[in-house]
Design a protein around this motif. Sequence first.
Motif, PDB file in Angstrom:
ATOM      1  N   SER A 139      -2.447  -0.683  -8.068  1.00  0.00           N
ATOM      2  CA  SER A 139      -2.508  -1.921  -7.286  1.00  0.00           C
ATOM      3  C   SER A 139      -2.425  -3.129  -8.197  1.00  0.00           C
ATOM      4  CB  SER A 139      -3.805  -1.967  -6.476  1.00  0.00           C
ATOM      5  OG  SER A 139      -4.043  -3.254  -5.955  1.00  0.00           O
ATOM      6  N   LYS A 199       3.876  -0.147 -11.409  1.00  0.00           N
ATOM      7  CA  LYS A 199       3.770   0.444 -10.075  1.00  0.00           C
ATOM      8  C   LYS A 199       4.545   1.758  -9.983  1.00  0.00           C
ATOM      9  CE  LYS A 199       2.464  -0.409  -5.675  1.00  0.00           C
ATOM     10  NZ  LYS A 199       1.108  -0.745  -5.222  1.00  0.00           N
ATOM     11  N   THR A 201      -3.071  -6.091  -7.133  1.00  0.00           N
ATOM     12  CA  THR A 201      -4.261  -6.860  -6.764  1.00  0.00           C
ATOM     13  C   THR A 201      -5.455  -6.431  -7.609  1.00  0.00           C
ATOM     14  OG1 THR A 201      -3.469  -7.113  -4.489  1.00  0.00           O
ATOM     15  CG2 THR A 201      -5.813  -7.451  -4.873  1.00  0.00           C
ATOM     16  N   SER A 202      -5.647  -5.118  -7.747  1.00  0.00           N
ATOM     17  CA  SER A 202      -6.772  -4.613  -8.535  1.00  0.00           C
ATOM     18  C   SER A 202      -6.620  -4.969 -10.004  1.00  0.00           C
ATOM     19  CB  SER A 202      -6.873  -3.091  -8.374  1.00  0.00           C
ATOM     20  OG  SER A 202      -7.168  -2.742  -7.037  1.00  0.00           O
ATOM     21  N   GLU A 218      -2.504   7.067  -0.493  1.00  0.00           N
ATOM     22  CA  GLU A 218      -2.944   5.960  -1.327  1.00  0.00           C
ATOM     23  C   GLU A 218      -4.280   5.398  -0.902  1.00  0.00           C
ATOM     24  OE1 GLU A 218      -1.142   1.906  -3.246  1.00  0.00           O
ATOM     25  OE2 GLU A 218       0.065   3.625  -2.728  1.00  0.00           O
ATOM     26  N   PHE A 239       0.798  -1.214   0.000  1.00  0.00           N
ATOM     27  CA  PHE A 239       0.000   0.000   0.000  1.00  0.00           C
ATOM     28  C   PHE A 239       0.842   1.280   0.000  1.00  0.00           C
ATOM     29  CE2 PHE A 239      -3.169  -3.041   1.078  1.00  0.00           C
ATOM     30  CZ  PHE A 239      -4.343  -2.527   0.546  1.00  0.00           C
TER      31      PHE A 239
END
Length: 566
Positions: A473, A511, A475-476, A302, A137
Amino acid sequence: MESEFRPVLDPVGQSAGLSALAAATPLLLLFVLLGAVRMKAHRAALAALACALVVAAAGFGMPVLTAANSALAGAAFGLFPIMWIVVNAIWIYNMTVQTGHFEVLRRSICSVSPDLRVQAVVIAFCFGGLLEALAGFGTPVAISAAMLIALGLAPMKAAAAALVANTAPVAFGAMAAPITTLAALTDLSVHEVSSMVGRQTPVLAAVVPLVLVLIVDGRRGLRQTWPAALLVGVVFALAQFAAANYLSAQLTDVVAALAATGALVLMLRRWRPAEEVAAESAAGERAAARAEGAARLAHRVEAGADGGGPALRTTPAERRGRAETLRAYAPYLVIIAVFSLAQIGPVKALLEQTTTAFPWPGLHVLNADGTPAKSTVFTLDWLASSGTLLLLCGIAVAAIIGLRPGESLRVYWHTLCRLRTAALTVALVLGLAYLLNLSGQTTAIGHWLAGAGAAFAFLSPVLGWLGVAVTGSDTSANALFGSMQATVAAQTGADPLLYASANSSGGVIGKMISPQNLAIATAVTGIDGREGDLLRKVIGWSLLFLLAMCLLVVLQAGDVLGWMVP
């Protein structure tokens, strides 16, 4: 029983192109709101979810209640196990901050070498990898950049180094949350996905430290410190590969970061750069304070949370003894011990006895081929969940570092408050992903993209890269595109595991150019408003890494490196 819904590939005008365009509308809306409008992530995700509900009902013929229930099932998965993992991981990190042991760990790591270039590798890459494993994060970028500033590194260089370093560890960050998400949405096992990603991202890990010393000190730094940088990169890569394939996805970054740091410490007993560039603490106490407060800033920028965090304590010099240093490393040692124990056959079987799986109430959906959709079955792995294991680790860590039960509970509450907006965002994004998958929108896009044939192998990492660049992210991005990648692979005769994993591996490279990370890096280093300058400094590396990953996936999809696919 309620009637079952079965999606079709071309419901809009019986056209694959029009159906794919309609299905892509929610994703395009999400990207525009995040990238162009700069809307908060949870609001953009809510707007995209509303759009997806309309498209599912009007364009793909999904009953409104079924569509809403699909999104609800996805949101539940976003909260458990994903946010359950994240909350407990960050709780452990916050406890080390609360007790001052994080500062002890920071000083211990900084003492590895007096050379600025070597310290940059240790802080941004090795220590950043540890932070990514546990907290994620944006925390690694914030902490690393602030620590590099405290050493006297120029703000733009510190920000760029922190961003570039935050690449290879991302796929296994937050106790492998991206891997867990990708596996769940593609009907692949966590071990399969972990193994494949562990055969892609180590290629990046091997060269990132070399790029770091080039950023910090140009060609001179590369010429004088390449042995150390290369050793760290290669050891990290080998350890990441080994842990991802043979140990545990959750432990991958922890093992890799500690192994790389240990190898460097041993090397420095007999080797030093020909010319040592001293690290200067010219920034003084103000820079040190930035380092201590960087985690809070990361969460505010974030996650969008405005709740206060636990008060930080300045660590007295006398606490920096061997006992305190050992306690500072204790969280990572405890995590390794607990997760390793959980992989032992009898223990693993005992934990899995508490796992409960049940069809999500009222959700009766088939895949396009007529088989029941596996994502309609919800699994509650009470004890086997990584989040539960982290909770047990946290209880042990609190006792080891001397945090009283009442204080540890207060830290837990502050962690929940800080992550409330992040939890909402994750729930909305997973709700969107489930709806896109179950309504057939993801399949329609994949069916259209399958027209690219074998050439899609080159484009596969690009989708993940774009997803992370916009959402910030992995994950997203895996939630949004993972199932689509598997669909394209199935329809083109490729291996779904390869393309799905390429989504995550390509995503880690995006990222460093995501608006969230750019904002964190500039805020921490005191160059607010210069996000554009920082983007220009790192985008070249991002594109170069992306090209390398695209070529790697192409070779893995063919005969040259096909043996790398498990």
